[in-house]
Design an enzyme around this catalytic site. Structure first.
Site, PDB file in Angstrom:
ATOM      1  CG  HIS A   1     -62.261 -75.401 -13.917  1.00 27.20           C
ATOM      2  ND1 HIS A   1     -63.608 -75.176 -13.789  1.00 27.20           N
ATOM      3  CD2 HIS A   1     -61.820 -75.733 -12.681  1.00 27.20           C
ATOM      4  CE1 HIS A   1     -63.969 -75.360 -12.531  1.00 27.20           C
ATOM      5  NE2 HIS A   1     -62.893 -75.710 -11.842  1.00 27.20           N
ATOM      6  CG  ASP A   2     -59.795 -79.338 -11.309  1.00 29.66           C
ATOM      7  OD1 ASP A   2     -60.811 -78.611 -11.371  1.00 29.66           O
ATOM      8  OD2 ASP A   2     -59.165 -79.521 -10.245  1.00 29.66           O
ATOM      9  CB  THR A   3     -64.738 -78.935 -12.922  1.00 34.71           C
ATOM     10  OG1 THR A   3     -64.268 -78.783 -11.580  1.00 34.71           O
ATOM     11  CG2 THR A   3     -66.126 -79.546 -12.900  1.00 34.71           C
TER      12      THR A   3
ATOM     13  N   GLY B   1     -62.031 -88.729  -7.500  1.00 37.56           N
ATOM     14  CA  GLY B   1     -61.527 -89.507  -6.366  1.00 37.56           C
ATOM     15  C   GLY B   1     -62.599 -90.177  -5.547  1.00 37.56           C
TER      16      GLY B   1
ATOM     17  N   GLY C   1     -50.775 -82.942  -6.661  1.00 34.59           N
ATOM     18  CA  GLY C   1     -50.611 -82.838  -8.104  1.00 34.59           C
ATOM     19  C   GLY C   1     -50.124 -84.153  -8.655  1.00 34.59           C
TER      20      GLY C   1
END
Length: 478
Positions: free
Chosen positions: A232-234, A398, A18
């Site tokens: 939602h991270d996407t 990433g 995180g």
């Protein structure tokens, strides 16, 4: 102009770590700095695999303390998982990890009531054994009065207010992507009580103010609003794709690779279901039409098994290893659980009659070639199924740090790859907050700001595309 710059804290929780990032946004500026990073380490208890949600919340508080004065806070995380609260708002137990085995065999029980084609036509969500719907059918909900998805749970602890943010709700397999509301018929037939969910929120909606106790613990001076983002991270990462126009594909890279298109409407055909594409909701009425690919999880697990060798040296060895010597299906569920990843990759190569990679460099090359091949297949099939051609592939997240993977993806797709930004989810989180507070315009305006302010790297395709077609032919989908 400095007086018009505001600061936003983006809490961005991934499956393995995180971070709390601070975005400083002005009319012509966007700077992102890391305030705090912390480990997200699940815990295996006698009853199964669980998220250490209290540790994550502690990391959020530490990050807000390190961030200093901010004008707003937003939270995004991985999808599908949730916490259950009792009637007094108390957590009933640590949220179950999506890699837990309790959903094994549940999908078949669901399909006996709602056949898989009918479920897809109603919700547009790809089959994944850990979808929230399957978790709910497997779960014991005794005593539960409220269900909060992970970012909504942390928002509740920060503010005392409950809501269900839409982009993450769309991963539950309980949302109709056409109406962008709950699929009441599906829930009713499966015995799922939608009253468990708090009211839906849209990205940009206010989500409350930091509680006095949170202000005291973090040293912040109130009032500090919390803003619903693409939780939602996407969804946040796709909002930060620095694209212009509509003819682009994206690959959000990290523990998972999410490869697909941004569309105006869902694709709910039987052919789309058979290809295992999902229709998740994005900002401004968009649909994230994509396929989940196992992603850098394969390499992360191998690195862990090898005792954390130097990643740079590992990638150099991989670059020197023979190309496309052996490939595996990076979407195969056999790779989903943790443990023994190098051995499982070797077993998959042996079973398909290919040379078995032995050294860490050879296995790493096999993983990266396989991921590039999976990216190629997803981008090609998405264009065909959606009738939506693209001219460029944007890689964010990433995986942008992995130049070999980016180049291989360009080679495999036969299209230019633009890599960056790396912290796409955090940047998308920040942009939604800035937009809610009047500093950024529409989605296209935010992307234009990203293009002007963030470092991007372009990779042109090279080599013979026939080699990738031949490698694809070796893989037999089960």
């Amino acid at each position: 102009m400095s007086g018009s710059v505001k600061s936003y804290a983006a809490v961005d929780l991934g499956a393995s770590s995180g971070r709390v990032m601070v975005g400083r946004v002005g009319p012509d500026s966007l700077e992102l700095t890391e305030a705090h990073r912390f480990v997200n380490r699940p815990v295996r208890l006698p009853e199964g695999l669980r998220w250490d949600i209290l540790s994550l919340y502690g990391g959020v508080l530490d990050g807000l303390r390190a961030a200093g004065r901010v004008d707003s806070v937003g939270i995004d995380s991985w999808a599908v998982d949730y916490g259950l609260l009792d009637g007094d708002g108390r957590l009933l137990g640590n949220p179950v990890h999506y890699r837990d085995s309790r959903t094994e065999g549940v999908a078949e029980k669901v399909w006996a009531t709602v056949p898989a084609p009918e479920l897809y036509a109603a919700t547009g969500l790809q089959y994944a054994p850990f979808n929230t719907l399957y978790q709910l059918v497997a779960d014991r909900l005794t005593g539960a009065e409220r269900l909060l998805l992970v970012p909504d749970l942390l928002t509740y602890w920060l503010t005392g207010e409950q809501g269900t943010e839409l982009t993450n709700a769309s991963t539950t397999q309980l949302i109709d992507p056409r109406t962008r509301g709950w699929s009441y018929d599906i829930a009713r037939r499966l015995g799922i009580d939608l009253e468990l969910f708090a009211p839906l929120r849209q990205p940009g909606d206010p989500a409350g103010l930091l509680r006095p106790e949170v202000l005291e613990e973090t040293g912040l001076t109130g009032p500090v609003p919390v803003t619903a983002v693409g939780s939602h991270d996407t969804a946040s990462a796709v909002a930060a794709v620095p694209a212009s126009g509509e003819r682009f594909a994206y690959i959000c890279t990290g523990t998972w690779s999410l490869a697909g298109l941004e569309l105006d409407a869902p694709v709910l055909t039987e052919e789309s279901r058979a290809a295992n594409f999902t229709n998740e909701l994005g900002l401004d009425g968009t649909v994230r039409y994509l396929r989940n690919i196992m992603g850098l999880w394969l390499l992360q697990e191998c690195v862990r098994a090898w005792g954390d060798p130097d990643l740079g040296e590992l990638l150099r060895e991989a670059a020197e290893a023979p190309a496309l010597r052996s490939v595996v299906d990076a979407s195969d569920p056999v790779f989903l659980p943790p443990g023994r990843m190098p051995e499982r990759i070797a077993e998959a190569c042996r079973a398909s009659g290919q040379p078995v990679p032995v050294s860490p460099g050879e296995i790493t090359r096999c993983i990266l070639d396989s991921l590039a091949l999976a990216h190629r297949r997803a981008v090609e099939e998405a264009q065909r199924l959606a009738d939506h051609p693209v001219d460029v592939v944007h890689v964010v997240g990433g995986g942008t740090r992995n130049a070999l993977l980016c180049q291989l993806t360009a080679d495999a797709c036969g299209l230019p790859v633009v890599a960056g930004p790396t912290e796409a989810a955090a940047l998308g989180n920040v942009l939604v907050q800035a937009r809610a507070h009047g500093l950024v315009g529409d989605l296209a305006g935010g992307r234009e700001l990203l293009t002007r302010t963030q470092p991007l790297t372009r990779y042109e395709p090279r080599g013979d595309p026939a080699r990738w077609r031949e490698a694809q032919a070796r893989l037999v989908r089960i």
